[in-house]
Design a protein around this motif. Structure first.
Motif, PDB file in Angstrom:
ATOM      1  N   GLU A  83       0.832  -1.206   0.000  1.00  0.00           N
ATOM      2  CA  GLU A  83       0.000   0.000   0.000  1.00  0.00           C
ATOM      3  C   GLU A  83       0.866   1.256   0.000  1.00  0.00           C
ATOM      4  OE1 GLU A  83      -3.829   1.939   2.396  1.00  0.00           O
ATOM      5  OE2 GLU A  83      -2.687   0.307   3.317  1.00  0.00           O
ATOM      6  N   GLU A  84       2.057   1.163   0.588  1.00  0.00           N
ATOM      7  CA  GLU A  84       2.950   2.322   0.646  1.00  0.00           C
ATOM      8  C   GLU A  84       3.251   2.847  -0.754  1.00  0.00           C
ATOM      9  OE1 GLU A  84       3.919  -0.369   4.203  1.00  0.00           O
ATOM     10  OE2 GLU A  84       3.443  -0.620   2.077  1.00  0.00           O
ATOM     11  N   ASP A 205       6.609   9.630   3.121  1.00  0.00           N
ATOM     12  CA  ASP A 205       5.315  10.046   3.694  1.00  0.00           C
ATOM     13  C   ASP A 205       4.318   8.879   3.694  1.00  0.00           C
ATOM     14  OD1 ASP A 205       6.331  12.565   4.060  1.00  0.00           O
ATOM     15  OD2 ASP A 205       5.339  13.447   2.304  1.00  0.00           O
ATOM     16  N   ALA A 206       4.295   8.118   2.600  1.00  0.00           N
ATOM     17  CA  ALA A 206       3.359   6.998   2.484  1.00  0.00           C
ATOM     18  C   ALA A 206       3.692   5.898   3.494  1.00  0.00           C
ATOM     19  CB  ALA A 206       3.385   6.435   1.062  1.00  0.00           C
ATOM     20  N   ILE A 207       4.987   5.622   3.669  1.00  0.00           N
ATOM     21  CA  ILE A 207       5.403   4.630   4.671  1.00  0.00           C
ATOM     22  C   ILE A 207       4.935   5.076   6.055  1.00  0.00           C
ATOM     23  CG2 ILE A 207       7.420   3.675   5.879  1.00  0.00           C
ATOM     24  CD1 ILE A 207       8.837   3.561   3.139  1.00  0.00           C
ATOM     25  N   GLY A 208       5.057   6.354   6.324  1.00  0.00           N
ATOM     26  CA  GLY A 208       4.606   6.883   7.616  1.00  0.00           C
ATOM     27  C   GLY A 208       3.117   6.675   7.832  1.00  0.00           C
ATOM     28  N   ILE A 209       2.314   6.917   6.799  1.00  0.00           N
ATOM     29  CA  ILE A 209       0.863   6.753   6.899  1.00  0.00           C
ATOM     30  C   ILE A 209       0.496   5.302   7.196  1.00  0.00           C
ATOM     31  CG2 ILE A 209      -1.288   6.757   5.545  1.00  0.00           C
ATOM     32  CD1 ILE A 209      -0.179   9.305   4.134  1.00  0.00           C
ATOM     33  N   GLU A 247     -10.455   5.171   4.287  1.00  0.00           N
ATOM     34  CA  GLU A 247      -9.390   6.152   4.065  1.00  0.00           C
ATOM     35  C   GLU A 247      -8.387   6.001   5.210  1.00  0.00           C
ATOM     36  OE1 GLU A 247      -6.818   9.159   3.907  1.00  0.00           O
ATOM     37  OE2 GLU A 247      -8.221   9.208   5.593  1.00  0.00           O
ATOM     38  N   PRO A 248      -7.083   5.767   4.925  1.00  0.00           N
ATOM     39  CA  PRO A 248      -6.152   5.323   5.967  1.00  0.00           C
ATOM     40  C   PRO A 248      -5.921   6.297   7.114  1.00  0.00           C
ATOM     41  CG  PRO A 248      -5.005   5.698   3.867  1.00  0.00           C
ATOM     42  CD  PRO A 248      -6.472   5.760   3.587  1.00  0.00           C
ATOM     43  N   VAL A 249      -5.804   7.590   6.838  1.00  0.00           N
ATOM     44  CA  VAL A 249      -5.539   8.553   7.919  1.00  0.00           C
ATOM     45  C   VAL A 249      -6.740   8.654   8.844  1.00  0.00           C
ATOM     46  CG1 VAL A 249      -5.007  10.963   8.456  1.00  0.00           C
ATOM     47  CG2 VAL A 249      -3.871   9.833   6.528  1.00  0.00           C
ATOM     48  N   ARG A 318       1.499  -6.980  12.019  1.00  0.00           N
ATOM     49  CA  ARG A 318       2.569  -7.329  12.969  1.00  0.00           C
ATOM     50  C   ARG A 318       3.863  -6.546  12.720  1.00  0.00           C
ATOM     51  NH1 ARG A 318       2.656 -12.843  12.346  1.00  0.00           N
ATOM     52  NH2 ARG A 318       4.009 -12.545  10.551  1.00  0.00           N
ATOM     53  N   ASP A 319       4.232  -6.352  11.454  1.00  0.00           N
ATOM     54  CA  ASP A 319       5.531  -5.748  11.133  1.00  0.00           C
ATOM     55  C   ASP A 319       5.375  -4.379  10.480  1.00  0.00           C
ATOM     56  OD1 ASP A 319       7.152  -8.085  11.900  1.00  0.00           O
ATOM     57  OD2 ASP A 319       6.145  -9.045  10.201  1.00  0.00           O
ATOM     58  N   LEU A 320       6.247  -3.448  10.876  1.00  0.00           N
ATOM     59  CA  LEU A 320       6.301  -2.121  10.272  1.00  0.00           C
ATOM     60  C   LEU A 320       7.454  -2.071   9.274  1.00  0.00           C
ATOM     61  CD1 LEU A 320       5.904   0.106  13.476  1.00  0.00           C
ATOM     62  CD2 LEU A 320       4.087  -0.767  11.984  1.00  0.00           C
ATOM     63  N   VAL A 321       7.425  -1.065   8.403  1.00  0.00           N
ATOM     64  CA  VAL A 321       8.577  -0.815   7.530  1.00  0.00           C
ATOM     65  C   VAL A 321       9.582  -0.010   8.339  1.00  0.00           C
ATOM     66  CG1 VAL A 321       9.396   0.309   5.436  1.00  0.00           C
ATOM     67  CG2 VAL A 321       7.171  -0.837   5.439  1.00  0.00           C
ATOM     68  N   VAL A 322      10.795  -0.527   8.479  1.00  0.00           N
ATOM     69  CA  VAL A 322      11.847   0.185   9.215  1.00  0.00           C
ATOM     70  C   VAL A 322      12.392   1.273   8.289  1.00  0.00           C
ATOM     71  CG1 VAL A 322      14.043  -0.007  10.441  1.00  0.00           C
ATOM     72  CG2 VAL A 322      12.388  -1.910  10.508  1.00  0.00           C
ATOM     73  N   ASN A 323      11.916   2.483   8.515  1.00  0.00           N
ATOM     74  CA  ASN A 323      12.156   3.582   7.567  1.00  0.00           C
ATOM     75  C   ASN A 323      13.269   4.489   8.091  1.00  0.00           C
ATOM     76  OD1 ASN A 323      11.841   5.290   5.416  1.00  0.00           O
ATOM     77  ND2 ASN A 323      10.050   6.337   6.220  1.00  0.00           N
ATOM     78  N   GLU A 324      14.518   4.055   7.935  1.00  0.00           N
ATOM     79  CA  GLU A 324      15.633   4.813   8.505  1.00  0.00           C
ATOM     80  C   GLU A 324      16.482   5.515   7.447  1.00  0.00           C
ATOM     81  OE1 GLU A 324      17.605   1.777  10.713  1.00  0.00           O
ATOM     82  OE2 GLU A 324      16.288   2.000  12.472  1.00  0.00           O
ATOM     83  N   GLY A 325      16.280   5.201   6.175  1.00  0.00           N
ATOM     84  CA  GLY A 325      17.121   5.788   5.130  1.00  0.00           C
ATOM     85  C   GLY A 325      16.464   6.980   4.457  1.00  0.00           C
TER      86      GLY A 325
END
Length: 425
Positions: A83-84, A205-209, A247-249, A318-325
């Motif tokens: 979805e991201e 931004d999409a990963i954050g949502i 709507e996700p938000v 269960r799992d998030l995207v580890v968004n560090e880069g």
């Protein structure tokens, strides 16, 4: 919107209005019997009731308004579709109708009779012109999670703009490279569909949502560990189902508000059932709206469902995207890595799922697990045998159930579930 305005919208989507009216009438009664009959529901459940009452109304109106402004709509059947990326391309992602018997006779002209109910359902909904989500899609994304689906997509591609992602069947290094290539190929397909370039900023931004949406669902799952259970399994399942097309938000905000209410209940030791009610966990196949048969049977048999190990459950959240880069490539790598953690029954070997189910059963302090498989679903039927051995070894009773979307086996299932509940008391 008025009823006449909705009918005009549905007519413009080429729905069979008479059959659609009949579907909504049946769905409304079914929902009332299963959901509105519950005692002691959360005030926040009013939002769930509203979303379901407007499932083919207000949400479709929002989608059609967005399309009028140039947005594209992507329909999916599976948690493997990122979805991201869809959101980063400024498109809308929605789960498609696949949870009820619809157009079965017509569907069986395209797929074999001994095909699982979920596959027959999404084909039937399309052929019977009953699903406004399917009719509003600019692209439908399938995935090769099982033989039944991937062969069906060949025929379904004659009916919709079909795109298929190849999901590896193992988790080797080669498989991971294949999956990353598929993620990049999907990114290219989205950019072509929308005319939008997916930049690092857009993807971040999409990963954050999507991470925030999953955090809200994780928070819900954490609160369900409480004794007595502060929310019914039916309502929790509904929340997970709605997460695929709301709507996700907005969804995230509403579920966090509902979790605030749950926290107050937990603090005051309030539950929807007495503290000594047997706690059960559902494990196995996904349950799309309005597939509520088994949870209703379970909770009408003196137990409460406190967790769902399925794609419409913890496998999705269960799992998030580890968004560090900061770079697009780093984020794509993180995205691909996150989705390869999904423990779908399509993988071989799939010891991850065995470990996750056992750990979840212990975390939720369940008295038993009901393993649910749709008839003719080979992957989950096979895994039911393995899961029984794993859970039995861990001292957790398990009941394996195979069923479909019909109501013909309700009494038989109720007898088996009641006996299981009595055993685990």
């Amino acid at each position: 919107m008025s009823e006449s305005a909705y009918k005009e919208m549905w007519e413009n989507l080429n729905l069979d209005l008479e059959a659609h009216d009949g579907l909504l009438e049946v769905l409304g009664k079914f929902y009332g019997d299963i959901y509105l009959s519950q005692q002691g529901r959360l005030k926040g459940a009013e939002y769930l009731d509203f979303v379901l009452s407007e499932v083919h109304g207000l949400r479709i109106k929002e989608i059609m308004d967005a399309k009028a402004q140039g947005k594209k709509v992507v329909g999916t059947f599976c948690v493997f579709v990122p979805e991201e990326l869809t959101l980063a391309a400024n498109a809308i992602q929605v789960g498609l109708c696949a949870g009820a018997e619809a157009g079965t006779e017509a569907a069986e002209a395209l797929v074999p009779r001994n095909t699982c109910a979920l596959i027959k359902s999404f084909v039937g909904f399309k052929l019977a012109r009953l699903c406004p989500f399917t009719e509003s899609c600019d692209m439908v994304v399938g995935e090769t999670t099982c033989d039944g689906k991937k062969k069906t997509y060949e025929a379904f591609g004659d009916l919709v703009n079909m795109y298929v992602m190849e999901v590896p069947q193992q988790k080797t290094e080669t498989a991971r490279e294949l999956w990353k290539a598929e993620v990049l190929r999907y990114k290219d397909a989205l950019e072509k569909l929308t005319g939008m370039t997916i930049t690092a900023e857009r993807l971040r931004d999409a990963i954050g949502i999507v991470n925030e949406k999953r955090r809200a669902l994780q928070r819900l799952n954490e609160l369900r560990k409480a004794v007595p259970a502060p929310i019914s399994g039916r309502d929790a399942l509904l929340i997970n189902q709605i997460s695929f097309y709301d709507e996700p938000v907005r969804f995230t905000q509403k579920i966090n508000e509902l979790c605030d209410e749950l926290e107050s209940r937990v603090a005051e030791s309030q539950g929807v059932v007495p503290a000594n009610t047997p706690r059960l966990m559902l494990s196995g196949c996904p349950m799309a709206v309005p597939n509520w048969k088994l949870p209703y049977i379970i909770e009408s048999s003196g137990a409460v469902v406190v967790g769902e190990e399925s794609c419409i459950g913890t496998r999705n959240s269960r799992d998030l995207v580890v968004n560090e880069g900061d770079s697009l490539e780093t984020m794509i790598d993180a995205l691909a890595e996150r989705y390869m953690k999904i423990d779908c029954a399509c993988f071989t070997p799939n010891t991850e799922r065995e470990e996750n189910v056992e750990a979840m059963a212990k975390e939720l302090d369940v008295d038993g697990v009901i393993h649910y498989a749709l008839m003719f679903c080979q992957p989950y039927a096979h895994e039911a045998l393995k899961m029984d051995r794993v859970l039995t070894g861990a001292g957790v009773p398990m009941l394996a159930i195979e069923t479909d979307y019909s109501m013909e086996d309700v009494e038989q299932l109720k007898t088996r579930v009641e006996a299981f509940v009595e055993m685990v008391k």
